[in-house]
Motif scaffolding. Structure first.
Motif, PDB file in Angstrom:
ATOM      1  N   ALA A 636       0.831  -1.194   0.000  1.00 44.71           N
ATOM      2  CA  ALA A 636       0.000   0.000   0.000  1.00 44.71           C
ATOM      3  C   ALA A 636       0.874   1.257   0.000  1.00 44.71           C
ATOM      4  N   GLY A 637       0.562   2.206  -0.893  1.00 42.78           N
ATOM      5  CA  GLY A 637       1.308   3.458  -0.979  1.00 42.78           C
ATOM      6  C   GLY A 637       2.440   3.443  -1.992  1.00 42.78           C
ATOM      7  N   VAL A 638       2.792   2.251  -2.483  1.00 42.89           N
ATOM      8  CA  VAL A 638       3.846   2.166  -3.517  1.00 42.89           C
ATOM      9  C   VAL A 638       3.301   2.743  -4.828  1.00 42.89           C
ATOM     10  N   GLU A 639       4.100   3.589  -5.492  1.00 39.60           N
ATOM     11  CA  GLU A 639       3.661   4.190  -6.758  1.00 39.60           C
ATOM     12  C   GLU A 639       4.506   3.643  -7.902  1.00 39.60           C
ATOM     13  N   LEU A 640       3.814   3.270  -8.974  1.00 44.93           N
ATOM     14  CA  LEU A 640       4.453   2.793 -10.200  1.00 44.93           C
ATOM     15  C   LEU A 640       4.463   3.941 -11.220  1.00 44.93           C
ATOM     16  N   GLU A 641       5.610   4.182 -11.846  1.00 48.16           N
ATOM     17  CA  GLU A 641       5.733   5.243 -12.846  1.00 48.16           C
ATOM     18  C   GLU A 641       6.157   4.602 -14.153  1.00 48.16           C
ATOM     19  N   LEU A 642       5.366   4.793 -15.205  1.00 48.14           N
ATOM     20  CA  LEU A 642       5.649   4.245 -16.525  1.00 48.14           C
ATOM     21  C   LEU A 642       6.402   5.306 -17.344  1.00 48.14           C
ATOM     22  N   LEU A 643       7.576   4.914 -17.887  1.00 44.45           N
ATOM     23  CA  LEU A 643       8.467   5.858 -18.576  1.00 44.45           C
ATOM     24  C   LEU A 643       8.746   5.392 -20.004  1.00 44.45           C
ATOM     25  N   ARG A 644       8.916   6.329 -20.850  1.00 47.94           N
ATOM     26  CA  ARG A 644       9.461   6.066 -22.205  1.00 47.94           C
ATOM     27  C   ARG A 644      10.489   7.151 -22.453  1.00 47.94           C
ATOM     28  N   GLU A 645      11.706   6.701 -22.590  1.00 44.87           N
ATOM     29  CA  GLU A 645      12.835   7.632 -22.714  1.00 44.87           C
ATOM     30  C   GLU A 645      12.825   8.591 -21.528  1.00 44.87           C
ATOM     31  N   ASP A 646      12.679   9.849 -21.779  1.00 43.04           N
ATOM     32  CA  ASP A 646      12.737  10.781 -20.664  1.00 43.04           C
ATOM     33  C   ASP A 646      11.362  11.311 -20.268  1.00 43.04           C
ATOM     34  N   ARG A 647      10.314  10.656 -20.748  1.00 45.57           N
ATOM     35  CA  ARG A 647       8.988  11.153 -20.464  1.00 45.57           C
ATOM     36  C   ARG A 647       8.215  10.198 -19.553  1.00 45.57           C
ATOM     37  N   THR A 648       7.476  10.820 -18.641  1.00 44.86           N
ATOM     38  CA  THR A 648       6.557  10.038 -17.798  1.00 44.86           C
ATOM     39  C   THR A 648       5.248   9.878 -18.546  1.00 44.86           C
ATOM     40  N   LEU A 649       4.861   8.622 -18.762  1.00 42.83           N
ATOM     41  CA  LEU A 649       3.634   8.337 -19.480  1.00 42.83           C
ATOM     42  C   LEU A 649       2.426   8.171 -18.532  1.00 42.83           C
ATOM     43  N   ASP A 650       2.659   7.580 -17.405  1.00 46.64           N
ATOM     44  CA  ASP A 650       1.516   7.322 -16.490  1.00 46.64           C
ATOM     45  C   ASP A 650       2.050   6.951 -15.101  1.00 46.64           C
ATOM     46  N   ARG A 651       1.193   7.108 -14.151  1.00 50.95           N
ATOM     47  CA  ARG A 651       1.533   6.721 -12.767  1.00 50.95           C
ATOM     48  C   ARG A 651       0.345   5.961 -12.169  1.00 50.95           C
ATOM     49  N   LEU A 652       0.643   5.013 -11.311  1.00 55.59           N
ATOM     50  CA  LEU A 652      -0.399   4.195 -10.657  1.00 55.59           C
ATOM     51  C   LEU A 652       0.029   3.911  -9.215  1.00 55.59           C
ATOM     52  N   THR A 653      -0.839   4.264  -8.245  1.00 60.91           N
ATOM     53  CA  THR A 653      -0.520   4.057  -6.813  1.00 60.91           C
ATOM     54  C   THR A 653      -1.278   2.832  -6.283  1.00 60.91           C
ATOM     55  N   VAL A 654      -0.565   2.002  -5.570  1.00 60.93           N
ATOM     56  CA  VAL A 654      -1.191   0.812  -4.948  1.00 60.93           C
ATOM     57  C   VAL A 654      -1.945   1.283  -3.703  1.00 60.93           C
ATOM     58  N   ARG A 655      -3.228   1.050  -3.695  1.00 58.62           N
ATOM     59  CA  ARG A 655      -4.059   1.496  -2.575  1.00 58.62           C
ATOM     60  C   ARG A 655      -4.092   0.417  -1.493  1.00 58.62           C
ATOM     61  N   ALA A 656      -4.544   0.837  -0.295  1.00 59.23           N
ATOM     62  CA  ALA A 656      -4.646  -0.103   0.837  1.00 59.23           C
ATOM     63  C   ALA A 656      -5.560  -1.265   0.454  1.00 59.23           C
ATOM     64  N   GLY A 657      -5.113  -2.444   0.753  1.00 56.79           N
ATOM     65  CA  GLY A 657      -5.902  -3.639   0.468  1.00 56.79           C
ATOM     66  C   GLY A 657      -5.601  -4.248  -0.872  1.00 56.79           C
ATOM     67  N   GLN A 658      -4.870  -3.529  -1.760  1.00 62.84           N
ATOM     68  CA  GLN A 658      -4.593  -4.072  -3.096  1.00 62.84           C
ATOM     69  C   GLN A 658      -3.283  -4.832  -3.145  1.00 62.84           C
ATOM     70  N   GLY A 659      -2.400  -4.530  -2.183  1.00 66.79           N
ATOM     71  CA  GLY A 659      -1.112  -5.204  -2.202  1.00 66.79           C
ATOM     72  C   GLY A 659      -0.926  -6.157  -1.049  1.00 66.79           C
ATOM     73  N   GLN A 660      -2.041  -6.631  -0.445  1.00 65.84           N
ATOM     74  CA  GLN A 660      -1.947  -7.572   0.677  1.00 65.84           C
ATOM     75  C   GLN A 660      -1.355  -8.883   0.173  1.00 65.84           C
ATOM     76  N   GLY A 661      -0.601  -9.494   1.046  1.00 71.92           N
ATOM     77  CA  GLY A 661       0.087 -10.715   0.636  1.00 71.92           C
ATOM     78  C   GLY A 661       1.377 -10.422  -0.080  1.00 71.92           C
ATOM     79  N   GLY A 662       1.663  -9.109  -0.278  1.00 66.11           N
ATOM     80  CA  GLY A 662       2.947  -8.724  -0.872  1.00 66.11           C
ATOM     81  C   GLY A 662       2.984  -8.778  -2.381  1.00 66.11           C
ATOM     82  N   THR A 663       1.847  -8.901  -3.068  1.00 68.74           N
ATOM     83  CA  THR A 663       1.847  -9.015  -4.528  1.00 68.74           C
ATOM     84  C   THR A 663       0.815  -8.069  -5.134  1.00 68.74           C
ATOM     85  N   PHE A 664       1.248  -7.332  -6.194  1.00 72.26           N
ATOM     86  CA  PHE A 664       0.338  -6.449  -6.920  1.00 72.26           C
ATOM     87  C   PHE A 664       0.523  -6.729  -8.412  1.00 72.26           C
ATOM     88  N   ARG A 665      -0.559  -7.066  -9.111  1.00 72.28           N
ATOM     89  CA  ARG A 665      -0.524  -7.389 -10.537  1.00 72.28           C
ATOM     90  C   ARG A 665      -1.094  -6.201 -11.314  1.00 72.28           C
TER      91      ARG A 665
END
Length: 802
Positions: A636-665
């Motif tokens: 929970a709270g970990v943010e994923l940032e999608l990059l292409r070259e030097d540009r940020t394309l998108d960001r996605l934050t893992v919300r509470a309850g989505q990363g339980q068990g230590g895995t986020f798909r």
């Protein structure tokens, strides 16, 4: 006494008295169950008492008053607890003209056995039918007492207490009785003198008089004279057993006063029970100390029927033996019926009352009257004292079944005494106490102790007789026989027995210490006495032989049989000299309590409790470890940032309850004409990537179709073709991103990472989404040039709204 409006009101109270007395039958107090043993013979039952019920039938009483007096008289007659007692019922008024008599004996002296109590129930009904032709309207106390004393003293045993219970609503009135003189004044004077003479006779004949007055026209002084003028000795040497007068203001207090009067006069206990209209269940309680009792039901109406149940809920018979108790019912066809019980089972008894329609308008009351007749177990130490020697007397009380009395509250107000008699001296009286002062060992242990010095003139046999009395309790007077010692005794013995708690089938240890001063061997025998019913005890060895001129400590055991009832083992153990006609050398009370053996659960409870506690602690420890592991793995709270070259394309934050068990798909969604986006993978989604945190907190990424590899927070990792993924973990970086790749794909300058390029903004950056794609999570945003070198901030900024 002439009828006046005041007197008639008092008479109404009298009627209430009689009815209240019908309800008078007391019910014993609640108490713990005690073992029931063999039923005693009549000679062992409650002490008998000869009593006369003397009832005022003067003109001052209304018909309702008379009805209540009938019930009062029936109550006493039916509630008597000894079948050896005798009862007489007498009505009285005055004699003012020919054919009249001042007294009317409705019930001659009648033994209160089963048949006698039924006769008393029938004949007492005659009190309700007043006959002016036979009994005048006045109140002739002297004649009433003369008749009662005469009946009580004829064919009466000298040792049987004799008691008159006199019930009246008025005062001496012989103003119109010719036999007392020629005019009212002389008649009053002569009436008072004759009353004094009759009281003197009662005193000489050892007849007690207990007057009970009710109403407002009572002459208290005359009632006091009657109580104090008769015999002052009671059933026991207790203040409560001394005759006294009682007065109640109205009918509401009659039943209680009459109960107390009757019980005090015959050393009985009383307890009130329930009072309800039928149909109903009425309850009374009989204490464990009671050995004889009667449950009395004041029905008022013979149509009321009663069924009796013991404390175990069993219906008991109205006659005969049941579970070691003997029952006898009488008075069913009268206003009062009573169930007499010998050896009653202690506890709460139930009387179920029924009545047909039209006979349910009056309350039915249940009471009980009871007496505990105890046996005294006595020891004398030394067992054969010499003349002039001081000896210790110890007494313990048991019921006739051998149940030891151990609760001092059951003997409240007790008085215990003893008398030592024998050859060559006058009897010596002594008082015994349970106060903990020497020679008494322990206060309130229901062992009464005292000392007596054997008179110097004692020449042979000794007889020690103990007596005790308390409200509701009396004792037998069984003597302890002994002999005085002569010089140095040939054999001296002493007994000790462990004070322990055992289980059925267990053993108790003891020692017999013997000194044989004789020139020949002596054999001593160990004997048990006064055992409770059902007790299984065996002494081993039963005999001990001691060589001449020697001393021996001989151990022995008491085997407690498996069938022994639970509770205190009563009785005593004695050592007797077989060669001296069984002379008692020493005796000791048995302080042994039998308890049920522990169950499997009770036996292993400590081990089970310890094991359970260990399991709980281990479980708690594992739970804490597991929780800690889960917290370390939480994404929970970990943010994923999608990059292409030097540009940020998108960001996605893992919300509470989505990363339980230590895995986020997650997946990378590409739409024609639009930039790729990050999406949380749905179950079964194709091409999903997986971000995983190990139990140690390390982040690992497994791209779709690729191998799992470690990820350093803030650093970009190849994901798919020309796409890269940077993972920002605030927990690993102190709540701020820890670095990453430069927009050009290279490393950030020394000492800086992606936080040199990005700050955690208060406003979401374009294209940034949380784990469900809604775009409402905090984001990393490019800094605006603010004068820092290269147009970048050297310090990133934490948004408190994260």
């Amino acid at each position: 006494m002439r009828l006046t409006s005041t007197a008639r009101a008092a008479g109404t109270a009298a009627l209430a008295l009689a009815l209240g007395l019908a309800a008078l039958t007391p019910a014993p107090p609640p108490a713990p169950a005690a073992a029931v043993g063999t039923t005693a013979s009549p000679a062992e039952g409650a002490d008998p008492v000869d009593f006369a019920i003397v009832v005022d039938q003067s003109d001052s009483l209304s018909d309702e008053d008379l009805a209540r007096e009938v019930e009062a008289a029936a109550l006493l007659a039916q509630g008597e607890i000894s079948e050896r007692s005798r009862a007489t019922v007498i009505g009285f008024g005055s004699s003012e003209k020919p054919g009249q008599s001042p007294v009317r004996e409705v019930c001659p002296p009648t033994v209160a056995d089963a048949a006698g109590r039924q006769r008393l129930s029938d004949c007492v009904q005659q009190l309700a039918r007043r006959d002016p032709a036979r009994v005048g309207p006045g109140t002739d106390f002297p004649a009433a007492i003369r008749q009662a004393v005469g009946r009580l003293t004829e064919k009466s045993a000298p040792t049987t207490p004799k008691v008159v219970f006199l019930l009246t609503d008025g005062r001496l009135d012989v103003d119109d009785s010719p036999e007392y003189g020629a005019d009212p004044e002389s008649r009053r004077a002569n009436g008072a003198k004759r009353l004094a003479d009759e009281l003197a006779r009662a005193r000489r004949e050892h007849v007690q008089i207990w007057p009970l007055g009710f109403g407002t026209a009572i002459d208290r002084a005359t009632l006091t004279d009657m109580a104090e003028g008769g015999y002052r000795g009671g059933c026991a040497d207790l203040p409560s057993a001394t005759p006294r007068m009682r007065v109640v203001a109205d009918s509401t207090g009659i039943d209680k006063a009459f109960q107390e009067t009757f019980a005090a006069a015959r050393c009985a206990g009383i307890t009130p029970g329930d009072s309800k209209r039928p149909p109903a269940d009425l309850y009374v309680t009989i204490p464990p100390i009671a050995t004889d009792g009667a449950i009395t039901v004041s029905k008022h109406d013979p149509k009321v029927t009663v069924t009796y149940y013991d404390p175990r809920g069993r219906k008991v018979p109205t006659r005969g033996r049941f579970d070691d108790s003997v029952f006898e019912l009488s008075g069913q066809d009268g206003p009062v019926e009573a169930l007499r019980v010998n050896n009653p089972l202690p506890g709460r008894w139930r009387a179920h009352v029924e009545a047909p329609e039209g006979h349910r308008d009056r309350e039915v009351a249940v009471r009980a009257i009871w007496q505990g007749r105890l046996r005294s177990a006595v020891t004398l130490d030394p067992a054969s004292p010499r003349p002039g020697e001081k000896a210790v007397v110890e007494v313990r009380m048991q019921t006739r079944r051998g149940v030891v009395v151990t609760d001092p509250a059951q003997l409240a107000g007790i008085k215990v005494g003893a008398r030592l008699a024998g050859d060559g001296f006058e009897p010596v009286d002594l008082t015994l106490a349970d106060d903990g002062r020497a020679p008494d060992r322990t206060a309130s242990d229901v062992r009464f102790t005292g000392t007596v010095t054997v008179p110097a003139g004692a020449t042979g046999a000794l007889r020690l007789t103990t007596s005790m009395a308390a409200p509701g309790v009396t004792s037998d007077r069984r003597p302890l026989h002994a002999r005085v010692g002569e010089g140095t005794p040939a054999v001296v013995a002493g007994l000790t027995v462990d004070r322990v708690t055992v289980h059925p089938g267990g053993t108790v240890h003891g020692t017999l210490s013997v000194t044989n001063n004789d020139t020949a061997p002596r054999t001593l025998r160990l004997a048990l006495a006064d055992q409770a019913a059902g007790t299984e005890l065996r002494v081993d060895p039963a005999t001990v032989t001691v060589a001449p001129g020697s001393r021996r400590d001989a151990p022995f055991t008491l085997a407690v049989g498996p069938g022994t009832p639970l509770g205190d083992i009563g009785g005593q153990l004695t050592a007797v000299d077989a060669a001296d006609h069984g002379r008692v050398l020493d005796s000791v009370f048995l302080d042994v309590r039998v308890e049920a053996p522990p169950t499997w659960l009770e036996r292993w409870w400590p081990a089970l409790a310890g094991g359970g506690a260990a399991v709980l602690l281990l479980g708690a420890f594992l739970a804490v470890r597991l929780r800690a592991r889960r917290l370390r793995q939480d994404l929970a709270g970990v943010e994923l940032e999608l990059l292409r070259e030097d540009r940020t394309l998108d960001r996605l934050t893992v919300r509470a309850g989505q990363g339980q068990g230590g895995t986020f798909r997650f997946t990378v969604e590409q739409t024609l004409g639009a930039a790729p986006t990050l999406q949380r993978a749905r179950p079964g989604a194709h091409g999903a990537h997986q971000l995983h945190r190990t139990g140690g907190g390390e982040l690992r990424l497994r791209p779709h179709g690729g191998r799992e590899q470690p990820v350093r927070p803030g650093e970009a990792t190849a994901l798919d073709e020309d796409l890269r993924l940077a993972v920002h973990d605030r927990r690993a970086t102190g709540a701020r991103p820890s670095g990453g790749r430069s927009p050009s794909g290279g490393r950030a300058p020394s000492g800086g990472t992606w936080r040199d390029r990005f700050r955690f903004g208060a406003r979401p950056a374009p294209g940034r989404r949380d784990g469900d794609g809604t775009g409402d999570a905090p984001a990393w945003s490019r800094p605006r040039p603010d004068g820092d070198h290269d147009g970048r901030r050297t310090e990133d900024t934490w948004d408190p709204h994260f």
